[in-house]
Design a protein around this motif. Structure first.
Motif, PDB file in Angstrom:
ATOM      1  N   ILE A 514      45.763  47.074  47.113  1.00  0.00           N
ATOM      2  CA  ILE A 514      44.868  46.159  45.908  1.00  0.00           C
ATOM      3  C   ILE A 514      43.432  45.669  46.269  1.00  0.00           C
ATOM      4  O   ILE A 514      42.291  45.455  46.278  1.00  0.00           O
ATOM      5  CB  ILE A 514      45.282  44.839  45.800  1.00  0.00           C
ATOM      6  CG1 ILE A 514      44.630  44.031  44.449  1.00  0.00           C
ATOM      7  CG2 ILE A 514      46.092  43.743  46.610  1.00  0.00           C
ATOM      8  CD1 ILE A 514      44.082  44.665  43.472  1.00  0.00           C
ATOM      9  N   GLU A 515      43.262  45.726  47.881  1.00  0.00           N
ATOM     10  CA  GLU A 515      42.266  45.025  49.259  1.00  0.00           C
ATOM     11  C   GLU A 515      41.337  46.838  49.200  1.00  0.00           C
ATOM     12  O   GLU A 515      40.168  45.976  48.587  1.00  0.00           O
ATOM     13  CB  GLU A 515      42.759  45.360  50.288  1.00  0.00           C
ATOM     14  CG  GLU A 515      43.648  43.339  50.718  1.00  0.00           C
ATOM     15  CD  GLU A 515      44.756  43.740  52.034  1.00  0.00           C
ATOM     16  OE1 GLU A 515      43.850  44.499  52.946  1.00  0.00           O
ATOM     17  OE2 GLU A 515      44.668  42.542  52.307  1.00  0.00           O
ATOM     18  N   ASN A 516      41.941  47.525  48.675  1.00  0.00           N
ATOM     19  CA  ASN A 516      41.404  48.767  48.620  1.00  0.00           C
ATOM     20  C   ASN A 516      40.316  48.554  47.449  1.00  0.00           C
ATOM     21  O   ASN A 516      39.206  49.514  47.300  1.00  0.00           O
ATOM     22  CB  ASN A 516      41.923  50.025  48.832  1.00  0.00           C
ATOM     23  CG  ASN A 516      41.619  51.007  50.259  1.00  0.00           C
ATOM     24  OD1 ASN A 516      42.064  52.121  50.699  1.00  0.00           O
ATOM     25  ND2 ASN A 516      41.275  50.115  50.953  1.00  0.00           N
ATOM     26  N   ILE A 517      41.303  48.960  46.863  1.00  0.00           N
ATOM     27  CA  ILE A 517      41.065  48.926  45.067  1.00  0.00           C
ATOM     28  C   ILE A 517      39.586  47.408  44.849  1.00  0.00           C
ATOM     29  O   ILE A 517      38.264  48.518  44.195  1.00  0.00           O
ATOM     30  CB  ILE A 517      41.429  48.525  44.086  1.00  0.00           C
ATOM     31  CG1 ILE A 517      42.581  50.110  43.542  1.00  0.00           C
ATOM     32  CG2 ILE A 517      41.544  47.919  42.553  1.00  0.00           C
ATOM     33  CD1 ILE A 517      43.801  49.144  43.100  1.00  0.00           C
ATOM     34  N   PHE A 518      39.587  46.377  45.813  1.00  0.00           N
ATOM     35  CA  PHE A 518      38.542  45.571  44.973  1.00  0.00           C
ATOM     36  C   PHE A 518      37.306  46.110  46.142  1.00  0.00           C
ATOM     37  O   PHE A 518      36.442  45.495  45.961  1.00  0.00           O
ATOM     38  CB  PHE A 518      39.043  44.359  45.852  1.00  0.00           C
ATOM     39  CG  PHE A 518      37.998  43.267  45.692  1.00  0.00           C
ATOM     40  CD1 PHE A 518      37.562  42.184  44.616  1.00  0.00           C
ATOM     41  CD2 PHE A 518      37.783  42.327  47.460  1.00  0.00           C
ATOM     42  CE1 PHE A 518      36.473  41.475  44.597  1.00  0.00           C
ATOM     43  CE2 PHE A 518      36.723  41.535  47.474  1.00  0.00           C
ATOM     44  CZ  PHE A 518      36.871  41.064  46.278  1.00  0.00           C
ATOM     45  N   GLU A 519      38.079  46.266  46.954  1.00  0.00           N
ATOM     46  CA  GLU A 519      36.212  46.900  48.403  1.00  0.00           C
ATOM     47  C   GLU A 519      35.801  48.110  47.372  1.00  0.00           C
ATOM     48  O   GLU A 519      34.400  48.534  47.757  1.00  0.00           O
ATOM     49  CB  GLU A 519      37.452  47.118  49.324  1.00  0.00           C
ATOM     50  CG  GLU A 519      35.571  47.656  50.551  1.00  0.00           C
ATOM     51  CD  GLU A 519      36.528  47.772  51.858  1.00  0.00           C
ATOM     52  OE1 GLU A 519      35.944  48.380  52.373  1.00  0.00           O
ATOM     53  OE2 GLU A 519      37.711  47.608  52.064  1.00  0.00           O
ATOM     54  N   HIS A 520      36.492  49.066  47.143  1.00  0.00           N
ATOM     55  CA  HIS A 520      35.805  51.053  46.940  1.00  0.00           C
ATOM     56  C   HIS A 520      35.834  50.570  45.598  1.00  0.00           C
ATOM     57  O   HIS A 520      35.183  51.682  44.799  1.00  0.00           O
ATOM     58  CB  HIS A 520      36.825  51.852  46.928  1.00  0.00           C
ATOM     59  CG  HIS A 520      37.148  51.951  49.318  1.00  0.00           C
ATOM     60  ND1 HIS A 520      36.114  52.487  49.527  1.00  0.00           N
ATOM     61  CD2 HIS A 520      37.907  51.683  50.090  1.00  0.00           C
ATOM     62  CE1 HIS A 520      36.343  51.968  51.878  1.00  0.00           C
ATOM     63  NE2 HIS A 520      37.368  51.714  51.211  1.00  0.00           N
ATOM     64  N   GLY A 521      36.589  49.986  44.526  1.00  0.00           N
ATOM     65  CA  GLY A 521      35.969  50.171  43.407  1.00  0.00           C
ATOM     66  C   GLY A 521      35.079  49.306  43.143  1.00  0.00           C
ATOM     67  O   GLY A 521      33.709  49.230  42.397  1.00  0.00           O
ATOM     68  N   PHE A 522      35.318  47.839  42.874  1.00  0.00           N
ATOM     69  CA  PHE A 522      34.233  45.977  43.217  1.00  0.00           C
ATOM     70  C   PHE A 522      33.499  45.945  43.325  1.00  0.00           C
ATOM     71  O   PHE A 522      32.750  45.297  43.767  1.00  0.00           O
ATOM     72  CB  PHE A 522      35.966  45.366  42.252  1.00  0.00           C
ATOM     73  CG  PHE A 522      35.917  46.220  41.018  1.00  0.00           C
ATOM     74  CD1 PHE A 522      35.397  45.646  39.739  1.00  0.00           C
ATOM     75  CD2 PHE A 522      37.388  46.842  41.163  1.00  0.00           C
ATOM     76  CE1 PHE A 522      36.718  46.876  38.824  1.00  0.00           C
ATOM     77  CE2 PHE A 522      38.090  46.980  40.110  1.00  0.00           C
ATOM     78  CZ  PHE A 522      37.669  46.771  39.002  1.00  0.00           C
ATOM     79  N   LEU A 523      33.490  46.707  45.244  1.00  0.00           N
ATOM     80  CA  LEU A 523      32.185  46.981  46.085  1.00  0.00           C
ATOM     81  C   LEU A 523      32.414  45.185  46.684  1.00  0.00           C
ATOM     82  O   LEU A 523      31.039  44.581  46.682  1.00  0.00           O
ATOM     83  CB  LEU A 523      30.879  47.003  44.888  1.00  0.00           C
ATOM     84  CG  LEU A 523      31.260  48.166  44.498  1.00  0.00           C
ATOM     85  CD1 LEU A 523      29.244  49.272  44.466  1.00  0.00           C
ATOM     86  CD2 LEU A 523      31.568  49.254  45.763  1.00  0.00           C
ATOM     87  N   LEU A 524      33.755  44.800  46.557  1.00  0.00           N
ATOM     88  CA  LEU A 524      33.601  42.998  46.919  1.00  0.00           C
ATOM     89  C   LEU A 524      33.081  42.485  46.291  1.00  0.00           C
ATOM     90  O   LEU A 524      32.267  41.208  46.914  1.00  0.00           O
ATOM     91  CB  LEU A 524      33.206  43.278  48.573  1.00  0.00           C
ATOM     92  CG  LEU A 524      33.537  43.997  49.771  1.00  0.00           C
ATOM     93  CD1 LEU A 524      33.145  44.244  51.091  1.00  0.00           C
ATOM     94  CD2 LEU A 524      35.356  43.843  49.824  1.00  0.00           C
ATOM     95  N   GLN A 525      33.145  42.411  44.982  1.00  0.00           N
ATOM     96  CA  GLN A 525      32.123  42.057  44.403  1.00  0.00           C
ATOM     97  C   GLN A 525      32.761  40.588  43.360  1.00  0.00           C
ATOM     98  O   GLN A 525      33.602  40.993  42.322  1.00  0.00           O
ATOM     99  CB  GLN A 525      31.444  42.712  43.180  1.00  0.00           C
ATOM    100  CG  GLN A 525      30.317  43.247  43.714  1.00  0.00           C
ATOM    101  CD  GLN A 525      29.756  43.572  42.456  1.00  0.00           C
ATOM    102  OE1 GLN A 525      29.298  43.180  41.087  1.00  0.00           O
ATOM    103  NE2 GLN A 525      29.009  44.832  42.415  1.00  0.00           N
ATOM    104  N   ASP A 526      33.577  39.605  43.892  1.00  0.00           N
ATOM    105  CA  ASP A 526      34.349  38.761  43.754  1.00  0.00           C
ATOM    106  C   ASP A 526      34.197  38.222  41.960  1.00  0.00           C
ATOM    107  O   ASP A 526      34.459  37.408  41.256  1.00  0.00           O
ATOM    108  CB  ASP A 526      34.462  36.944  44.026  1.00  0.00           C
ATOM    109  CG  ASP A 526      34.353  37.424  45.631  1.00  0.00           C
ATOM    110  OD1 ASP A 526      35.792  37.959  45.398  1.00  0.00           O
ATOM    111  OD2 ASP A 526      34.173  36.499  46.516  1.00  0.00           O
ATOM    112  N   SER A 527      32.589  38.402  41.724  1.00  0.00           N
ATOM    113  CA  SER A 527      32.223  38.060  40.334  1.00  0.00           C
ATOM    114  C   SER A 527      32.467  39.004  39.221  1.00  0.00           C
ATOM    115  O   SER A 527      32.609  38.158  37.503  1.00  0.00           O
ATOM    116  CB  SER A 527      30.801  37.908  39.990  1.00  0.00           C
ATOM    117  OG  SER A 527      30.482  39.063  40.120  1.00  0.00           O
ATOM    118  N   THR A 528      33.160  39.394  39.254  1.00  0.00           N
ATOM    119  CA  THR A 528      34.530  40.360  38.450  1.00  0.00           C
ATOM    120  C   THR A 528      35.393  39.924  37.746  1.00  0.00           C
ATOM    121  O   THR A 528      36.041  40.105  37.081  1.00  0.00           O
ATOM    122  CB  THR A 528      34.726  42.509  39.442  1.00  0.00           C
ATOM    123  OG1 THR A 528      35.855  41.615  40.201  1.00  0.00           O
ATOM    124  CG2 THR A 528      33.582  43.021  39.111  1.00  0.00           C
TER     125      THR A 528
END
Length: 678
Positions: A514-528
């Motif tokens: 899930i960390e990789n998904i958050f970083e590489h899929g959603f580019l660390l955007q907490d707003s998502t």
């Protein structure tokens, strides 16, 4: 001295190149030791080289025995080595699984389901194990080695800044064999725009840069390749009720939302939309009868130049009214975001071609928004992120891998083709869509920035858009039932492996996924709102449900009907050659024909949509798992229950569709593919 005899059964599937003439060596590794086949299995006197065939499945088996003077204890893994015989030609070998029957009466299964080349392969026994459950030192070493190798094979890359990252591979041939297309799929997908044009019998039109001169001319071209739904689209495309219907059950059911307050930049009045005074906007909004589609993400996008001619793309606002007959009727269209004298609000009471032209600009805007946001970004690119992260962070023995790997089938391969043939600098979308090129990048960046976790979860999305009670909304009805079926399956299966929230929190492989998904899929955007860790079993179940729904159901909903609704070009123009009208009373059939994409652009658009909406010859429906990754009793029971639920839903959908003028088939489990494979 007691001899321990192990029966080794090697099973291949009924596909091309499922046999090999090379030497095969196997080492059995258990808690009590290990034994080798010192000579090739082909030299074993009991070796039966794939001469037994299962008539039901078409699989073939070879059987031999391996003996030992001591018991191996519980089998942990096997080492398989295919060694090239210099006297024979080199070959790759597709191996399905290996089964070992021990002298103690136990059966051990080793799933493979990928190509074996001339190297050593370590296969774990099929029982699903989380990291904390895998305690033997050899197992842990194997687990670590596997992930290190996969991180070398599957690396992250940045295709375009500001959009989800992708797998690093210049072509599908750079991918490991196990994630590439089958031989059959390769043959079918060996296409480009040219082959699509040939299939549609459009060869004489693909290079014609002139405009359409009549609707009859368009009709003659369309008749070369039709579907039942595309025929109805041709008949109904001018109709207001059908225009509204497509926001619910066309290929883009993601734009419409209930309107409770008019946007400040959309100054619609009661006199405009309800001239008889029968209703007021305020009352109808309170009753939940007013709906809005806002294409603000397209505002100010730099549009394409096709055949040296500037193209146009509106950023419209559309207001719709649910009538007493439960039809969704458009009542106002503004084609640009900023109100102005040269940006009139078009109404059904305007002249025939003023109103029709406004709807055509909306349909073209919808095509571009659908393809880049709802289709490419929200299904293809996210599915690739889920897959790459899974392959890098989760070993094959992990229950999450076993659950999700069927839902990643072919995704990496098809996405590389998309980057090569559709959105590259000379790709079909880049060359022939209004938003191709620079505009495409702008839209995708904006779309990712506005994406939310809740919008990927259909129960939350429907509630947030206020669409719970809209009648005849088949995408919602079928999608919610599918979500519930998937959620029940995922919950039952994962709760079998995770007995507490603490077990989720302590699973380092799961957290890395899930960390990789958050970083590489959603580019660390907490707003998502996308989680960057899992704290509870419930959080994990919901996220995995979303992943499976996105990779199967959502992709089917936004992909399968592309040609049905876009084959008749006037209903879905990929681009437009004239700007939106700035005053009323300036349109006619002639100006409409001049606004439509030219003949060449139309032909390429039709060919691309037809190619992308064909069902694969080796299609695997949702919930079908021909590759047996799970072998334990409880997971297999959950899989069986999942399949039964999907069959019941399919029966219900077919029964409903028999009563509909335009059947909604895109979420029938029988036609929903397990993965983003097309």
């Amino acid at each position: 001295m007691k001899i321990y005899k192990y029966e080794v059964i090697v099973i291949t599937e009924n596909i091309n190149h499922d046999n090999t003439f090379n030497n095969i060596y196997i080492r059995l590794i258990g808690t009590g030791g290990q034994i080798d086949t010192h000579s090739s299995l082909r030299n074993n006197k009991e070796w039966a080289p794939f001469n037994k065939k299962n008539k039901k499945t078409g699989s073939k088996v070879s059987i031999c025995s391996v003996t030992s003077s001591t018991s191996l204890g519980k089998l942990l893994m096997i080492e398989l080595h295919k060694q090239h015989d210099p006297s024979l030609s080199e070959d790759s070998w597709f191996l399905a699984r290996v089964q070992v029957n021990s002298p103690e009466g136990d059966t051990y299964n080793f799933p493979v389901y990928h190509w074996i080349d001339d190297r050593k392969v370590y296969l774990r026994e099929a029982t699903a194990l989380k990291d904390s459950d895998d305690t033997h030192h050899l197992s842990r070493k194997s687990r670590e080695k596997e992930l290190n190798q996969r991180k070398e094979h599957y690396r992250w890359d940045v295709y375009l800044e500001g959009i989800p990252h992708c797998v690093k591979a210049h072509s599908p041939l750079c991918l490991p064999c196990e994630v590439r297309f089958s031989f059959t799929k390769c043959i079918q997908m060996g296409f480009n725009a040219v082959t699509g044009i040939i299939w549609l019998k459009l060869e004489g039109l693909s290079n014609r840069k002139d405009n359409w001169t009549s609707m009859n001319q368009i009709d003659r071209v369309f008749h070369s390749r039709r579907t039942d739904i595309s025929d109805r689209v041709q008949q109904l495309w001018r109709n207001d009720a059908f225009f509204g219907y497509q926001f619910l059950n066309g290929v883009n059911p993601m734009m419409i939302q209930r309107c409770t307050v008019l946007p400040e930049n959309f100054p619609v009045t009661d006199d405009m939309v309800f001239p008889t005074g029968r209703w007021t906007l305020e009352d109808e909004m309170q009753k939940g009868n007013i709906f809005l589609c806002d294409y603000k993400l397209l505002d100010g996008v730099k549009t394409n130049v096709i055949h040296d001619k500037k193209q146009y793309l509106a950023a419209p606002l559309v207001l719709l009214h649910r009538t007493a007959d439960d039809e969704l009727m458009p009542i106002a269209i503004q084609l640009k975001q900023k109100p102005a004298e040269d940006n009139p609000i078009f109404l059904p009471t305007d002249s025939e071609y003023d109103w029709l032209t406004a709807k055509i600009f909306v349909r073209s805007a919808d095509f571009n928004m659908h393809q880049l946001n709802m289709h490419l970004l929200r299904t293809h690119l996210l599915a690739e992120v889920f897959a790459v992260s899974l392959l890098r962070n989760v070993p094959k023995v992990h229950p999450l891998y076993k659950l999700l790997i069927p839902h990643t089938r072919y995704t990496l391969h098809i996405n590389i083709l998309a980057r090569q043939q559709l959105i590259s600098h000379d790709g079909a979308f880049t060359e022939f869509a209004a938003s191709g090129g620079e505009g495409m990048i702008t839209i995708m960046k904006r779309a990712l920035s506005s994406l939310t976790y809740s919008s990927l979860c259909i129960p939350d999305d429907i509630a947030e858009r206020g669409l719970d009670s809209v009648p005849n909304f088949f995408y919602r009805d079928d999608g919610l039932r599918l979500w519930d079926i998937i959620h029940r399956f995922v919950q039952g299966l994962l709760q079998h492996y995770y007995k507490s929230d603490a077990e989720v929190q302590e699973d380092s492989e799961l957290q890395s996924w899930i960390e990789n998904i958050f970083e590489h899929g959603f580019l660390l955007q907490d707003s998502t709102g996308i989680p960057n860790s899992f704290c509870t079993v419930a959080e994990l179940v919901k996220f995995v449900t979303m992943v499976i729904f996105t990779c199967s159901c959502q992709h089917s909903a936004v992909n399968s009907g592309q040609y049905d609704y876009g084959g008749w070009m006037p209903n879905t123009p990929v681009s437009l050659q004239k700007p939106p009208p700035t005053t009323k009373g300036t349109t006619s059939e002639e100006t409409m024909l001049q606004t439509f994409p030219n003949i060449s652009t139309t032909a390429h658009g039709m060919a691309t949509m037809w190619l992308l909406s064909r069902q694969s010859t080796d299609f695997v429906p949702l919930g079908h798992y021909p590759e047996k990754y799970f072998t334990e009793e409880i997971p297999c029971k959950w899989i069986h229950a999942f399949q039964e639920d999907l069959e019941c839903l399919s029966v219900d959908i077919k029964a409903r569709n028999k009563k509909l003028d335009i059947p909604y088939t895109f979420l029938d489990p029988e036609v929903v593919e397990n993965s983003v494979a097309l």
